[in-house]
Motif scaffolding. Structure first.
Motif, mmCIF file in Angstrom:
data_model
loop_
_atom_site.group_PDB
_atom_site.id
_atom_site.type_symbol
_atom_site.label_atom_id
_atom_site.label_comp_id
_atom_site.label_asym_id
_atom_site.label_seq_id
_atom_site.Cartn_x
_atom_site.Cartn_y
_atom_site.Cartn_z
ATOM 1 N N PHE A 97 0.897 -1.069 -0.056
ATOM 2 C CA PHE A 97 0.089 -0.192 0.187
ATOM 3 C C PHE A 97 0.992 1.258 0.088
ATOM 4 O O PHE A 97 0.764 2.129 0.913
ATOM 5 C CB PHE A 97 -0.951 0.041 1.303
ATOM 6 N N TYR A 129 -0.609 5.351 -0.462
ATOM 7 C CA TYR A 129 -1.722 5.693 0.520
ATOM 8 C C TYR A 129 -1.971 7.207 0.357
ATOM 9 O O TYR A 129 -3.090 7.590 0.776
ATOM 10 C CB TYR A 129 -1.169 5.234 1.882
ATOM 11 N N ALA A 187 -4.148 8.726 6.545
ATOM 12 C CA ALA A 187 -3.460 7.569 6.535
ATOM 13 C C ALA A 187 -2.530 7.403 7.701
ATOM 14 O O ALA A 187 -1.903 8.241 8.328
ATOM 15 C CB ALA A 187 -2.465 7.791 5.404
#
Length: 455
Positions: free
Chosen positions: A89, A92, A110
Motif C-alpha cells: 500500500f 496511500y 493515513a
C-alpha cells in the motif's frame, strides 16, 4: 326547583367549573381530621416526583454516555476505515487525497499501526502504536487539542512519541523521559526473527478523556513507525542495474529507493449516519481495491447493548411512577370514603354525578401534576449537575463513584433530551389521570339517601 337553582345546576355541569375547582382545592388542603389522608397524598406526590426525577437523570446520563463514547470513538477512529486488499500500500497518500475530495467527507488520514510492548521507568504494558504525520494529526481535533504536556512542534522531524496520560502514569514517565518499544517481528536472521527493540523520547502527553485511548495508544511520526515496523521495501530504481556483491554501500543506496507503505486510511464524514450512502462512492474514489469498514459495523455489539440497556432502564424505572400512580388510587379511595357525607350533601344541593366525578379527578390529577412538576425540576437540576454531584459525593464518602476504569470515561456525562423528558412528563401525567378514574367513578355512584341515613 327555582330558576336560580337550575342556573346553579347548569353552571355546575360545565367541565371543570369554578365550583369544582374550589371543592377539589379544599380536599387537597390538610385539616386536622384529614391528616392521615393528607399524609398519604403528600407521600404519593413525593413518590411521583422521585420517579420522574429518576427517569430524567438516568436517561440523561445514558444519553451522555452514548454521545460521549461516540464522540471519543469517532474522534480518533474514522467513520470508515479502508484497508488495502493487496499487501503493498505504497500509494496511500494519493488514495487519502482522492478520498478527501469526495463530497460529504470532512477529512481522511493515513496511518501505520502495530502492537508492541512498552517499557517505562517503573512498569511495562501493551500498546497500540500508530504512526501519523502532523498534518493528519491536526485533522483530529480531539487528539491535537488534548495535550497536557509537551507539544507537536516539528513532529515529523523528531523521533519522539506521544502517549496518553494514563499510560504515562502507569509507566512512570513524562515529557523528556524515554520509553522502550518492543515487538517480536524484527530483523530476520538465519535463526529466525529477532525482537525489534528501540527507545524513543516522550514529546507529548495527551488526555482525550477516554480510558481506552489514554492508556493504550502511542503516536509517533509516520516515517518512524514505518521504519520501526519495517513497512517498506527497497526497489531497484528505474533504469538502474542491480549492483554486484562487491558494490559499496553508496552504490547500493544509489541503485535502490526505499518505498514506504501504510496500514490503512480513515475517512471522517459530515454525517456519521450516512455510511451506507457513502460507501460505494468512496470505493470508486479510492482508485484501487480496498475493504471499507464503517463505525457502525465495528461497534455494532457495543452500541446495540447500550440501546437495549436504555430501553430496559426506562421500562424498569417507569414502574416507580406506576407504583406512585396506584398510590393515588388508594389515597382517593380513602378520601371518597371519608367524604361520603360531603358527597351526599353536594348531591342534594344539585351537584350531578359527572360534577362529583370531575371533583375527584381534579383532586387526584392535581396530586400527580404537583409531583410531576417537582420531579421535573429536581431531575433537571440533578441531570445538569451530574458530574459535580458525583465528584462531591465521591469526596465525601471517599469512594470513587463511576470509576473511569469501568465506565471508560474520566467524567460522568449527561445530556438532557427534550423529547425524552416530554415523554416522561406525559407518561406521569397520563398515569396520574388514569389513576383517578375509578375512585372518581365510585364517588359519583354514591346514593345521597344511603350516605345520610346514619348521619
Amino acid at each position: 326547583m327555582t330558576s336560580a337553582d337550575a342556573a346553579r345546576q347548569q353552571k355546575g355541569t360545565r367541565p371543570f367549573s369554578r365550583f369544582e375547582w374550589i371543592v377539589s382545592g379544599r380536599y387537597l388542603r390538610a385539616r386536622r381530621s384529614d391528616a392521615f389522608i393528607s399524609v398519604i397524598a403528600a407521600l404519593t406526590m413525593i413518590g411521583i416526583a422521585i420517579g420522574v426525577a429518576t427517569l430524567i437523570v438516568v436517561m440523561s446520563v445514558m444519553n451522555g454516555f452514548r454521545d460521549e463514547l461516540l464522540s471519543k470513538i469517532l474522534g480518533l477512529n474514522g467513520h470508515f476505515t479502508a484497508f488495502p486488499i493487496e499487501e503493498t500500500f505504497d500509494d496511500y497518500e494519493a488514495v487519502r487525497d482522492r478520498l478527501e475530495g469526495v463530497d460529504g467527507v470532512v477529512s481522511a488520514v493515513a496511518f501505520v499501526e502495530g502492537q508492541a510492548l512498552v517499557t517505562g521507568t517503573y512498569n511495562s504494558t501493551g500498546a497500540n502504536v500508530r504512526g501519523m504525520t502532523l498534518a493528519d494529526i491536526e485533522k483530529l481535533p480531539l487528539l491535537y487539542s488534548s495535550t497536557l504536556a509537551g507539544g507537536w512542534d516539528d513532529w515529523d522531524d523528531l523521533q519522539g512519541v506521544a502517549i496518553g496520560s494514563r499510560m504515562a502514569s502507569q509507566l512512570g514517565v513524562t515529557v523528556g523521559d524515554t520509553i522502550t518499544i518492543v515487538t517480536p517481528d524484527g530483523p530476520r536472521t538465519p535463526l529466525g526473527s529477532t525482537p525489534q527493540i528501540r527507545s524513543y523520547p516522550v514529546n507529548v502527553v495527551f488526555d482525550v478523556g477516554m480510558v481506552e485511548f489514554d492508556s493504550l495508544f502511542i503516536f509517533m511520526p509516520i516515517r518512524a513507525a514505518q521504519t520501526y515496523f519495517r513497512l517498506y521495501e527497497d526497489r531497484l530504481r528505474e533504469g538502474m542495474e542491480e549492483p554486484d556483491i562487491m558494490a559499496s554501500d553508496e552504490e547500493i543506496d544509489a541503485a535502490y529507493e526505499r518505498i514506504y507503505t501504510a496500514t490503512a486510511v480513515e475517512v471522517f464524514l459530515n454525517d456519521p449516519d450516512a455510511t451506507w450512502d457513502m460507501q460505494l462512492e468512496l470505493e470508486q474514489a479510492a482508485g484501487r481495491p480496498m475493504v471499507f469498514t464503517d463505525w457502525q459495523r465495528r461497534n455494532a455489539t457495543f452500541f446495540s447493548a447500550l440501546q437495549v440497556e436504555r430501553v430496559v432502564m426506562f421500562t424498569i424505572l417507569s414502574m416507580i411512577v406506576l407504583v406512585a400512580a396506584f398510590n393515588i388510587i388508594s389515597s382517593l379511595v380513602m378520601l371518597v370514603k371519608d367524604k361520603g357525607a360531603d358527597i351526599a350533601v353536594l348531591r342534594t344541593m344539585g351537584a350531578t354525578r359527572s360534577s362529583i366525578m370531575r371533583i375527584f379527578c381534579i383532586t387526584g390529577t392535581a396530586i400527580g401534576f404537583i409531583g410531576t412538576i417537582a420531579g421535573f425540576l429536581l431531575g433537571l437540576v440533578l441531570a445538569v449537575n451530574a458530574e459535580a454531584i458525583r465528584a462531591w459525593v465521591s469526596n465525601v464518602i471517599g469512594v470513587a463513584l463511576f470509576p473511569p476504569e469501568v465506565f471508560m470515561l474520566s467524567q460522568l456525562p449527561s445530556r438532557v433530551d427534550a423529547l425524552e423528558v416530554t415523554v416522561v412528563l406525559v407518561m406521569a401525567l397520563g398515569l396520574s389521570f388514569l389513576a383517578t378514574l375509578y375512585p372518581a367513578w365510585r364517588a359519583a355512584q354514591y346514593d345521597p339517601v344511603e350516605a345520610l341515613r346514619y348521619e
